[in-house]
Design a protein around this motif. Structure first.
Motif, mmCIF file in Angstrom:
data_model
loop_
_atom_site.group_PDB
_atom_site.id
_atom_site.type_symbol
_atom_site.label_atom_id
_atom_site.label_comp_id
_atom_site.label_asym_id
_atom_site.label_seq_id
_atom_site.Cartn_x
_atom_site.Cartn_y
_atom_site.Cartn_z
ATOM 1 N N MET A 1 0.826 -1.208 0.000
ATOM 2 C CA MET A 1 0.000 0.000 0.000
ATOM 3 C C MET A 1 0.861 1.260 0.000
ATOM 4 N N SER A 2 1.997 1.212 0.714
ATOM 5 C CA SER A 2 2.813 2.414 0.886
ATOM 6 C C SER A 2 3.366 2.949 -0.425
ATOM 7 N N SER A 3 3.599 2.057 -1.413
ATOM 8 C CA SER A 3 4.146 2.522 -2.685
ATOM 9 C C SER A 3 3.083 3.111 -3.605
ATOM 10 N N LYS A 4 1.806 2.814 -3.320
ATOM 11 C CA LYS A 4 0.718 3.302 -4.169
ATOM 12 C C LYS A 4 0.231 4.693 -3.785
ATOM 13 N N VAL A 5 0.330 5.010 -2.490
ATOM 14 C CA VAL A 5 -0.407 6.150 -1.955
ATOM 15 C C VAL A 5 0.531 7.153 -1.301
ATOM 16 N N LEU A 109 1.749 20.697 -5.214
ATOM 17 C CA LEU A 109 1.918 19.605 -6.181
ATOM 18 C C LEU A 109 3.375 19.392 -6.580
ATOM 19 N N HIS A 110 4.138 20.475 -6.653
ATOM 20 C CA HIS A 110 5.530 20.308 -7.108
ATOM 21 C C HIS A 110 6.366 19.536 -6.079
ATOM 22 N N HIS A 111 5.910 19.498 -4.812
ATOM 23 C CA HIS A 111 6.617 18.701 -3.808
ATOM 24 C C HIS A 111 6.288 17.219 -3.954
ATOM 25 N N LEU A 112 5.106 16.925 -4.513
ATOM 26 C CA LEU A 112 4.710 15.526 -4.721
ATOM 27 C C LEU A 112 5.362 14.925 -5.960
ATOM 28 N N ALA A 113 5.670 15.773 -6.938
ATOM 29 C CA ALA A 113 6.089 15.310 -8.265
ATOM 30 C C ALA A 113 7.241 14.300 -8.259
ATOM 31 N N PRO A 114 8.271 14.454 -7.396
ATOM 32 C CA PRO A 114 9.391 13.494 -7.460
ATOM 33 C C PRO A 114 9.035 12.085 -6.991
ATOM 34 N N HIS A 115 7.907 11.930 -6.317
ATOM 35 C CA HIS A 115 7.557 10.633 -5.739
ATOM 36 C C HIS A 115 6.758 9.780 -6.732
ATOM 37 N N GLU A 116 6.888 8.473 -6.561
ATOM 38 C CA GLU A 116 6.062 7.548 -7.327
ATOM 39 C C GLU A 116 4.814 7.223 -6.509
ATOM 40 N N PHE A 117 3.640 7.373 -7.105
ATOM 41 C CA PHE A 117 2.388 7.031 -6.426
ATOM 42 C C PHE A 117 1.274 6.986 -7.460
ATOM 43 N N ASP A 118 0.233 6.226 -7.131
ATOM 44 C CA ASP A 118 -0.944 6.130 -7.987
ATOM 45 C C ASP A 118 -2.091 6.982 -7.473
ATOM 46 N N LYS A 135 -9.109 -0.378 3.060
ATOM 47 C CA LYS A 135 -10.415 -0.812 2.564
ATOM 48 C C LYS A 135 -10.991 0.208 1.587
ATOM 49 N N MET A 136 -10.812 1.475 1.893
ATOM 50 C CA MET A 136 -11.319 2.529 1.008
ATOM 51 C C MET A 136 -10.576 2.519 -0.326
ATOM 52 N N ILE A 137 -9.251 2.334 -0.266
ATOM 53 C CA ILE A 137 -8.451 2.306 -1.496
ATOM 54 C C ILE A 137 -8.772 1.064 -2.318
ATOM 55 N N ILE A 211 -9.905 10.417 -1.969
ATOM 56 C CA ILE A 211 -8.846 9.749 -2.727
ATOM 57 C C ILE A 211 -8.961 10.210 -4.170
ATOM 58 N N PHE A 212 -7.858 10.662 -4.737
ATOM 59 C CA PHE A 212 -7.792 11.058 -6.142
ATOM 60 C C PHE A 212 -6.772 10.190 -6.860
ATOM 61 N N ASN A 213 -7.116 9.741 -8.067
ATOM 62 C CA ASN A 213 -6.076 9.197 -8.936
ATOM 63 C C ASN A 213 -5.087 10.310 -9.235
ATOM 64 N N ARG A 214 -3.839 9.968 -9.356
ATOM 65 C CA ARG A 214 -2.806 10.985 -9.575
ATOM 66 C C ARG A 214 -3.128 11.855 -10.787
ATOM 67 N N LYS A 215 -3.428 11.222 -11.903
ATOM 68 C CA LYS A 215 -3.706 11.968 -13.135
ATOM 69 C C LYS A 215 -4.920 12.870 -12.960
ATOM 70 N N THR A 216 -5.950 12.351 -12.295
ATOM 71 C CA THR A 216 -7.181 13.120 -12.100
ATOM 72 C C THR A 216 -6.928 14.364 -11.262
ATOM 73 N N LEU A 217 -6.154 14.223 -10.199
ATOM 74 C CA LEU A 217 -5.880 15.370 -9.328
ATOM 75 C C LEU A 217 -5.163 16.478 -10.092
ATOM 76 N N TYR A 218 -4.171 16.111 -10.874
ATOM 77 C CA TYR A 218 -3.433 17.119 -11.630
ATOM 78 C C TYR A 218 -4.348 17.797 -12.650
ATOM 79 N N GLU A 219 -5.180 17.012 -13.323
ATOM 80 C CA GLU A 219 -6.095 17.584 -14.321
ATOM 81 C C GLU A 219 -7.062 18.590 -13.698
#
Length: 421
Positions: A1-5, A109-118, A135-137, A211-219
């Protein structure tokens, strides 16, 4: 879970409805349950869910919160886990402070950008609850949602304070109304459990947990000036994005006002409290090397006593006593949250204060305190009577305030011996 979120905890605004507790600290830094801070609740929920990359966004009175985060959350140097503060900052490209929840995330958002997450999990820093975000994820993924909102059933009276929503048979949100008046509610009821129906809790309210998908949040955040999730981003995304309602029916309360804060703390003293501190899921906080509490001649009933206290009170009932609290002989404390002290007075200081007839830090002898909150480092003299209730007018009275009958003695306040409030 930690690598996704990756998680963002919103520190909130000025917290004016929690004044005077927020006079010198941000809402997430307000002490709760005698030994924790409000921000420990969402962070602990994350850690217990295996989510260990957490940013806390702050803007107002953030020094106390920064210090708490720095002294509390330490992970192995060999892991990628962190709890970091992101304070509002002015840059050559942006000269404004955070304008709202969505704007705060946009500016970060620019602080999140270097990290890998879904996925990005967005939480409030001033709520009391225990939730397994896994459970929510999992449901977010299983339903193919782009956005998920945690929702809780509320009754007609409480619905006026929330965003209320409707869903289809797949729990996808189809409509949303912000803080509806009573005459607007017909047709907004939802399918809930029989237990919720029996309590009249038939309207689904947003808990401010997303919870936002990464792409959705940026859009949704880039290329516009929308500032708030609850008022703009979420309502305007209905019909264009798959938004899932994740229904939660456990204990949850928004600590937005003095009465809600007071009730949440005193509720912890119930025989079987709705918020269970004695659960296998830990509430993490700063590890203090304090001695056990010492009590002498005190009758206790439904009381919580934190570490490092020296108590000679006659009686304590339905009260939470915070760390390092000193209470004198013959004192009665009822329906009160005593936040405790940040340090001890040594024996030399105590003798000096006594010689000068100055109140000692803590609560003196032969006092009576009822329906009150004593903020940190109060000096309450001997024979002081503090009796909250509906007979008191609301207002700010220098060393204390009154809100709906609850007396809040301010941080570092000195209440002279013999005072009656």
């Amino acid at each position: 879970m930690s690598s996704k979120v990756i998680c963002i905890v919103l520190g909130g605004g000025q917290g004016s409805r929690l004044f005077p507790l927020t006079a010198t600290r941000s809402k997430p830094a307000v002490p709760i349950a005698g030994k924790y801070r409000l921000v420990d609740i969402p962070i602990s929920n994350c850690i217990n869910s295996g989510i260990e990359r957490i940013y806390v966004l702050t803007q107002f009175n953030s020094a106390s919160l920064n210090k708490h985060i720095k002294n509390t959350y330490h992970f192995s140097v060999f892991s990628e886990s962190f709890v970091d503060i992101l304070a509002a900052e002015q840059t050559p490209h942006n000269t404004t402070w955070f304008q709202g929840t969505a704007d705060a995330v946009r500016q970060s958002l620019h602080h999140l950008a270097p990290h890998e997450f879904d996925y990005v999990l967005i939480l409030s820093g001033d709520q009391l609850y225990q939730m397994d975000f896994c459970k929510m994820i999992d449901e977010h993924e299983a339903k193919g949602a782009e956005i998920s909102i945690a929702t809780i059933p509320v009754d007609e009276a409480d619905s006026a304070g929330f965003g209320i929503l409707k869903t289809d048979e797949n729990q996808m949100i189809t409509s949303f109304i912000e803080k509806p008046k009573k005459d607007m509610l017909p047709g907004w009821d939802s399918e809930v459990s029989d237990e919720m129906k029996s309590q009249g809790r038939i309207y689904l309210a947003s808990m401010g947990i997303y919870i936002f998908n990464r792409k959705t949040l940026y859009e949704l955040l880039e290329g516009n000036t929308r500032t708030d999730f609850g008022k703009e981003i979420i309502p305007q995304s209905i019909g264009t994005h798959k938004i899932l309602s994740y229904q939660y029916e456990g204990y949850w309360t928004d600590i937005g006002s003095i009465p809600s804060f007071f009730d949440a703390n005193l509720g912890l003293t119930d025989e079987i409290p709705q918020f269970n501190l004695f659960d296998k899921r830990s509430i993490f906080s700063r590890a203090r090397m304090l001695p056990p509490s010492k009590l002498s001649g005190t009758s206790l009933h439904n009381a919580m006593i934190s570490d490092g206290c020296i108590i000679h009170a006659a009686h304590i009932s339905r009260s939470v006593i915070g760390i390092r609290t000193r209470i004198g002989v013959g004192t009665t404390i009822l329906n009160t949250y005593v936040m405790g002290n940040d340090y001890y007075q040594n024996l030399e200081q105590i003798e000096e204060y006594k010689l000068q007839n100055k109140p000692l830090m803590g609560v003196g002898e032969r006092c009576y305190i009822n329906n009150a909150i004593l903020d940190k480092n109060c000096y309450i003299g001997n024979d002081v009577k503090i009796n909250g209730g509906s007979h008191l007018e609301d207002g700010d009275f220098g060393t204390y305030t009154v809100t709906e009958g609850i007396i809040v003695v301010k941080k570092n306040a000195v209440i002279q011996s013999g005072t009656i409030i």
